[in-house]
Design a protein around this motif. Sequence first.
Motif, PDB file in Angstrom:
ATOM      1  N   TYR A 277       0.861  -1.183   0.000  1.00  0.00           N
ATOM      2  CA  TYR A 277       0.000   0.000   0.000  1.00  0.00           C
ATOM      3  C   TYR A 277       0.896   1.231   0.000  1.00  0.00           C
ATOM      4  N   VAL A 278       0.311   2.390  -0.309  1.00  0.00           N
ATOM      5  CA  VAL A 278       1.062   3.647  -0.334  1.00  0.00           C
ATOM      6  C   VAL A 278       0.391   4.652   0.594  1.00  0.00           C
ATOM      7  N   ASP A 279       1.064   4.971   1.683  1.00  0.00           N
ATOM      8  CA  ASP A 279       0.628   6.014   2.610  1.00  0.00           C
ATOM      9  C   ASP A 279       1.604   7.179   2.472  1.00  0.00           C
ATOM     10  N   ILE A 280       1.130   8.294   1.940  1.00  0.00           N
ATOM     11  CA  ILE A 280       2.015   9.420   1.660  1.00  0.00           C
ATOM     12  C   ILE A 280       1.938  10.475   2.762  1.00  0.00           C
ATOM     13  N   SER A 281       3.094  10.760   3.344  1.00  0.00           N
ATOM     14  CA  SER A 281       3.201  11.851   4.305  1.00  0.00           C
ATOM     15  C   SER A 281       3.346  13.153   3.524  1.00  0.00           C
ATOM     16  N   VAL A 282       2.488  14.118   3.835  1.00  0.00           N
ATOM     17  CA  VAL A 282       2.511  15.402   3.131  1.00  0.00           C
ATOM     18  C   VAL A 282       3.073  16.454   4.076  1.00  0.00           C
ATOM     19  N   ALA A 283       4.238  16.994   3.747  1.00  0.00           N
ATOM     20  CA  ALA A 283       4.858  18.001   4.613  1.00  0.00           C
ATOM     21  C   ALA A 283       4.040  19.287   4.580  1.00  0.00           C
ATOM     22  N   VAL A 284       3.605  19.734   5.764  1.00  0.00           N
ATOM     23  CA  VAL A 284       2.761  20.925   5.894  1.00  0.00           C
ATOM     24  C   VAL A 284       3.414  21.878   6.881  1.00  0.00           C
ATOM     25  N   SER A 285       3.442  23.154   6.542  1.00  0.00           N
ATOM     26  CA  SER A 285       4.006  24.156   7.446  1.00  0.00           C
ATOM     27  C   SER A 285       2.955  24.570   8.461  1.00  0.00           C
ATOM     28  N   ALA A 286       3.272  24.404   9.751  1.00  0.00           N
ATOM     29  CA  ALA A 286       2.391  24.791  10.844  1.00  0.00           C
ATOM     30  C   ALA A 286       3.048  25.933  11.622  1.00  0.00           C
ATOM     31  N   PRO A 287       2.275  26.647  12.465  1.00  0.00           N
ATOM     32  CA  PRO A 287       2.848  27.771  13.211  1.00  0.00           C
ATOM     33  C   PRO A 287       4.069  27.398  14.039  1.00  0.00           C
ATOM     34  N   ASN A 288       4.126  26.166  14.556  1.00  0.00           N
ATOM     35  CA  ASN A 288       5.240  25.780  15.417  1.00  0.00           C
ATOM     36  C   ASN A 288       6.317  24.972  14.710  1.00  0.00           C
ATOM     37  N   LEU A 290       7.383  22.305  11.002  1.00  0.00           N
ATOM     38  CA  LEU A 290       6.931  21.422   9.933  1.00  0.00           C
ATOM     39  C   LEU A 290       6.305  20.152  10.509  1.00  0.00           C
ATOM     40  N   VAL A 291       5.128  19.798  10.013  1.00  0.00           N
ATOM     41  CA  VAL A 291       4.462  18.558  10.420  1.00  0.00           C
ATOM     42  C   VAL A 291       4.153  17.749   9.165  1.00  0.00           C
ATOM     43  N   VAL A 292       3.992  16.439   9.335  1.00  0.00           N
ATOM     44  CA  VAL A 292       3.788  15.568   8.172  1.00  0.00           C
ATOM     45  C   VAL A 292       2.608  14.617   8.411  1.00  0.00           C
ATOM     46  N   PRO A 293       1.375  15.116   8.266  1.00  0.00           N
ATOM     47  CA  PRO A 293       0.224  14.215   8.349  1.00  0.00           C
ATOM     48  C   PRO A 293       0.238  13.228   7.196  1.00  0.00           C
ATOM     49  N   VAL A 294      -0.407  12.078   7.400  1.00  0.00           N
ATOM     50  CA  VAL A 294      -0.327  10.974   6.439  1.00  0.00           C
ATOM     51  C   VAL A 294      -1.663  10.773   5.731  1.00  0.00           C
ATOM     52  N   VAL A 295      -1.627  10.807   4.407  1.00  0.00           N
ATOM     53  CA  VAL A 295      -2.797  10.456   3.594  1.00  0.00           C
ATOM     54  C   VAL A 295      -2.716   8.961   3.330  1.00  0.00           C
ATOM     55  N   ARG A 296      -3.649   8.211   3.881  1.00  0.00           N
ATOM     56  CA  ARG A 296      -3.609   6.746   3.815  1.00  0.00           C
ATOM     57  C   ARG A 296      -4.183   6.203   2.503  1.00  0.00           C
ATOM     58  N   ASN A 297      -3.608   5.082   2.081  1.00  0.00           N
ATOM     59  CA  ASN A 297      -4.115   4.347   0.923  1.00  0.00           C
ATOM     60  C   ASN A 297      -4.303   5.249  -0.300  1.00  0.00           C
ATOM     61  N   VAL A 298      -3.273   6.026  -0.601  1.00  0.00           N
ATOM     62  CA  VAL A 298      -3.348   6.932  -1.752  1.00  0.00           C
ATOM     63  C   VAL A 298      -3.555   6.154  -3.044  1.00  0.00           C
ATOM     64  N   ASP A 299      -3.038   4.932  -3.090  1.00  0.00           N
ATOM     65  CA  ASP A 299      -3.190   4.124  -4.293  1.00  0.00           C
ATOM     66  C   ASP A 299      -4.643   3.753  -4.563  1.00  0.00           C
TER      67      ASP A 299
END
Length: 416
Positions: A277-288, A290-299
């Motif tokens: 499976y492919v779970d892609i972490s998307v780097a997002v800039s937050a006030p405090n 860099l955070v990387v929430p994960v979009v699951r099952n992108v495939d």
Amino acid sequence: MTIEVKVPVLGESVTEATVGEWLKQPGDAVAQDEPIASLETDKVAIEVPSPVAGVMGEHIVAVGDSVEVGAVIATVSEGGSGAAPSPSPSPSPAPAEKKADEAPAEKASESEMESLPDGSPTMSPAVRRAVLEAGVDPTTIKGTGKDGRLTKEDVLAAAKAKSGGAAPADTANAPSPAPAQGGERKEERVKMTRLRQTIAKRLKSAQDTAALLTTFNDVDMTAVIEAREKYKDVFAKKHGVKLGFMSFFSKASVLALKTFPSVNAQIDGDEIVYFDYVDISVAVSAPNGLVVPVVRNVDQLSFAGIEKAIAEYGGKAKDGTLTMDEMKGGTFTISNGGVFGGLMSTPIINPPQSAVLGLHRIEDRPVVRNGEIVIRPMMYIALSYDHRIIDGREAVTALKTIKEAIEDPTRLLIDL
């Protein structure tokens, strides 16, 4: 009735946090479930709600202190109208004459804390103590800290200007104190947040552990831009979300990762773990940070599903409401430095992942097409990878697969 406020459960395997900010000061009226403090963990900031409606009592811990789950950090007086609680009298071991010669007390009493003028800006305990000790009005001081907040240096500078001999009326009318002769050089020391400390440790660990290497390519964005312009209105109307570039690159990455499984794999001890499976972490800039929430099952997701997930995570990152579970896992990362104007970079992998795709800004550049020089919207893309598990041939070819899929999006539909 005095109610204790305790550190809530922070998430799986997380037992400690740092007090990031007090959102309510002693004497402030609070509603039930209203946030009164912000705690910083290794990954996210968590707000601590008031268990009851009433009046904010004592801060038992200070900003920057480390606290464990279940620890008491403050008190709230249940009920009341918002008036400050009566402080207990402080002992006075020394005569008044001796006190006048002593340095100011390290901590101001609760009654002093409550004597600040109404409308005073939000201040950290250290700044509040400095205000009380210097005897200045915080509402007349321009803050130089983050988001215009007051720093201890701002207070000390205002106190110095106040005692410089100018008449009170002149000081009040002056827009700002005159700069010191020869210029003024300021320094401010701010403790790293727990999130920033964790980011620093993880990135340094990636450099020390992995055999990092980066390969580059450039992409002609003409086809994707044309498709986006043609269908963006219909897409937004049908799905309720904008059609962005991230869904195209996510789908193109899936195509490459399925073709080259090692780019989607991880090292665990002396074993290689391959994921189907492919779970892609998307780097997002937050006030405090860099955070990387994960979009699951992108495939398995559609373009709309990917865009909705990314949009939701982006909003949560700005609000500081991302949960630990939403940032756990991930088999591959996409980092888009182009939104900040970056032309080219060498992204660092997100351990224990083995590769990260870096996107950059789009700019018109001259390129050769069919023997002619033409102007095309071009983007540099970079793939940083762990050479221990991914060979150069696989990395280069995987990035080339992404390039070809973006330049001819039809490949995404026919899995080619």
